[in-house]
Design a protein around this motif. Structure first.
Motif, short mmCIF file in Angstrom:
data_model
loop_
_atom_site.label_atom_id
_atom_site.label_comp_id
_atom_site.label_asym_id
_atom_site.label_seq_id
_atom_site.Cartn_x
_atom_site.Cartn_y
_atom_site.Cartn_z
N GLU B 35 17.46 -56.65 75.02
CA GLU B 35 18.37 -55.76 74.30
C GLU B 35 19.32 -55.11 75.31
O GLU B 35 18.91 -54.64 76.36
N GLU B 37 21.52 -56.58 77.11
CA GLU B 37 21.91 -57.48 78.19
C GLU B 37 23.18 -58.25 77.83
O GLU B 37 23.41 -58.58 76.67
N LEU B 166 23.60 -57.94 67.86
CA LEU B 166 23.85 -58.97 68.87
C LEU B 166 25.23 -59.55 68.58
O LEU B 166 25.60 -59.74 67.43
N THR B 197 24.40 -56.00 73.04
CA THR B 197 23.81 -57.24 73.56
C THR B 197 24.79 -58.37 73.27
O THR B 197 25.23 -58.54 72.14
#
Lengths: 268, 253
Positions: B35, B37, B166, B197
């Protein structure tokens, strides 16, 4: 062999001469018709103003009926044609097969035959069956069935012309397949098929002249039947000219509207 | 039901294979993304990086392997892909804005039709997002009236409107004129700084160097190298990565 001595014409000169010859031929043809035709006789057959004037105002009923028949049939055609188009591109086999058969049958049968079937065949097979709207309902279905097959094919082509990326974008936002169709694909597809749909509307306007086979009264008569009746009773072709001009009064603005809509689509 | 717990990665890919006919594009990929990244996928064309990205939200169906993303089991038998994709934003190389809708409608349409957000709230959201990506006063315009850079920023706003956990970027700047690349990258950089993310397929090595937490080098359908940009980009261990980076950074040599 001796070299050619006369100077060869430059391409531009040749084009100018060829253009001039074409103009001359066209002008000669017009002149010949103008000189050779019996204008008095032509005017007598087609341009009897008194007969033309006699057609009014009754011809407006027929004019109006032509519009109503066309719009009813087109509405039915869209109502059936768009779902058939969606079935045609469905992932579910039976839908695709049904839609393919439907299109083949109603595109393959003459409009006149379908109209007869709806007007006489079906009522005979199902006694007591009443078409909603009487003759208007009969016409909507009778002409609309043929029309829906053409509309379905046009719309299918439109759906397939929508770029794949549009569908991927919609799906990546969490839209279901159906939601994607309704919100993203169909609106774009319908815009793409405006030209063929206009074509269909023009064809329907003219196919409404088949309605006479159902047996129409003065109140439900359309333009062609009206003009032919007048032709018979007056023994003169002027009503055909008037009727023809009234058809153009419908179809020419339709084409112009379609061109406008297309341009608006392009600006996007 | 599949909400990820604290430490579980936001994306978990195991044994992913993808074949198109005889052509095996992905040959066994394992990849986790935590999470918050930011992971940049790099590699030569045909290496499978776009396919890998498109497998994450199942725009491309894996031939084999398991994928979990944004708390959803994407490859499970009961996967609700529509629900899952609402939590996974995607930005395409060619923007793919809905060409029949205004800019404002492009950003609000999914909220209104999928999340059933009332129009007023969706539009307030959209205006805020458009301002964030630097598009103002264009709400009524059509996508075709905007530059490529503007369209791509609208596309980012459109994806963000669903409040995804995401974001997937598929070569977001490859279709842009060079002078428009910066405006899109700076929006992405801000997004990364805000803790989003992100999985980004890109050829922009400076972006990868500056923004990525991790760079993954893909070649021939397998992950060849993976690590912090300082390692993979500055000191690649494999000959394949060295060759690729040399060709990208010194194209005329």
């Amino acid at each position: 062999m001796a070299p050619r001595t006369e100077p060869r014409l430059a391409p531009r000169q040749r084009r100018r001469i060829s253009r001039a010859v074409q103009y001359a031929v066209a002008a000669a043809a017009v002149l010949a018709v103008a000189l050779l035709a019996d204008w008095g006789r032509i005017a007598d057959s087609f341009l009897r103003l008194d007969i033309a004037a006699d057609m009014f105002p009754d011809v407006w009923t027929a004019f109006w009926n032509t519009i109503v028949y066309t719009l009813f049939a087109f509405a039915f055609g869209m109502l059936v044609g768009v779902p058939v188009a969606l079935m045609r591109v469905s992932a579910f086999g039976p839908y695709r097969w049904f839609a393919a058969c439907y299109v083949e049958v109603f595109r393959g049968l003459p409009a006149l035959l379908v109209l007869f079937l709806v007007g006489f065949g079906v009522p005979q097979a199902f006694p007591g069956l009443q078409y909603p709207g009487g003759v208007y309902g009969q016409v909507a279905i009778g002409l609309g069935l043929t029309s829906s097959a053409y509309i379905a094919e046009s719309v299918r082509a439109g759906i397939q012309a929508v770029p794949k990326g549009q569908i991927e974008a919609a799906r990546s936002l969490g839209m279901s397949h159906t939601r994607t169709m309704v919100t993203v694909v169909l609106p774009q597809a319908l815009r793409i098929v405006i030209p063929p749909l206009t074509n269909e509307l023009v064809m329907l306007t003219k196919d409404s002249s088949l309605v006479f086979v159902l047996g129409v009264t003065a109140a439900t008569m359309e333009l062609s039947k009206f003009a032919r009746n007048e032709l018979t009773s007056e023994a003169n072709a002027t009503p055909l000219l008037v009727g023809g001009l009234l058809y153009l009064l419908l179809t020419v603005p339709l084409s112009m509207l379609a061109r406008r809509l297309e341009k608006r689509g392009d600006a996007r | 039901m599949n909400e990820s717990t604290g430490d579980a990665p936001l994306v978990r890919i195991r044994g992913l294979r993808k074949r198109f006919g005889d052509n095996e594009v992905l040959r066994g990929i394992d990849l986790d993304i935590a999470e918050g990244e930011v992971v940049c996928l790099i590699g030569p064309s045909g290496s499978g990086k776009s396919t890998l990205l498109r497998c994450v939200n199942l725009l491309e169906e894996p031939t084999e392997g398991a994928i979990a993303a944004a708390g959803h089991d994407m490859t499970g038998p009961d996967a609700d892909l529509d629900a899952a994709r609402r939590d996974i934003g995607m930005v395409f190389q060619h923007f793919n804005l809905f060409s029949h809708l205004s800019i404002l409608d492009n950003v609000t349409i999914a909220q209104r039709r999928v999340r059933k957000t009332p129009r007023a709230r969706a539009e307030a959201d959209a205006r805020r997002l458009l301002a964030e990506v630097g598009i103002e006063g264009k709400e009524r315009a059509r996508p075709a009236q905007l530059s490529g850079g503007q369209q791509q920023r609208v596309a980012i706003a459109r994806a963000l409107a669903m409040r995804p956990r995401l974001m997937l970027f598929d070569e977001p700047t490859s279709a842009l004129d060079p002078e428009l690349v910066g405006e899109v990258l700076s929006v992405m950089k801000r997004l990364a700084a805000g803790g989003m993310t992100m999985l980004v397929v890109t050829h922009e090595m400076s972006f990868a160097r500056e923004v990525a937490d991790r760079v993954v080098f893909l070649d021939g359908g397998v992950i060849v190298e993976s690590g912090p940009p300082a390692e993979v980009l500055a000191a690649p261990k494999t000959e394949r990565a060295r060759g690729f980076l040399h060709r990208v950074l010194h194209p005329v040599d």
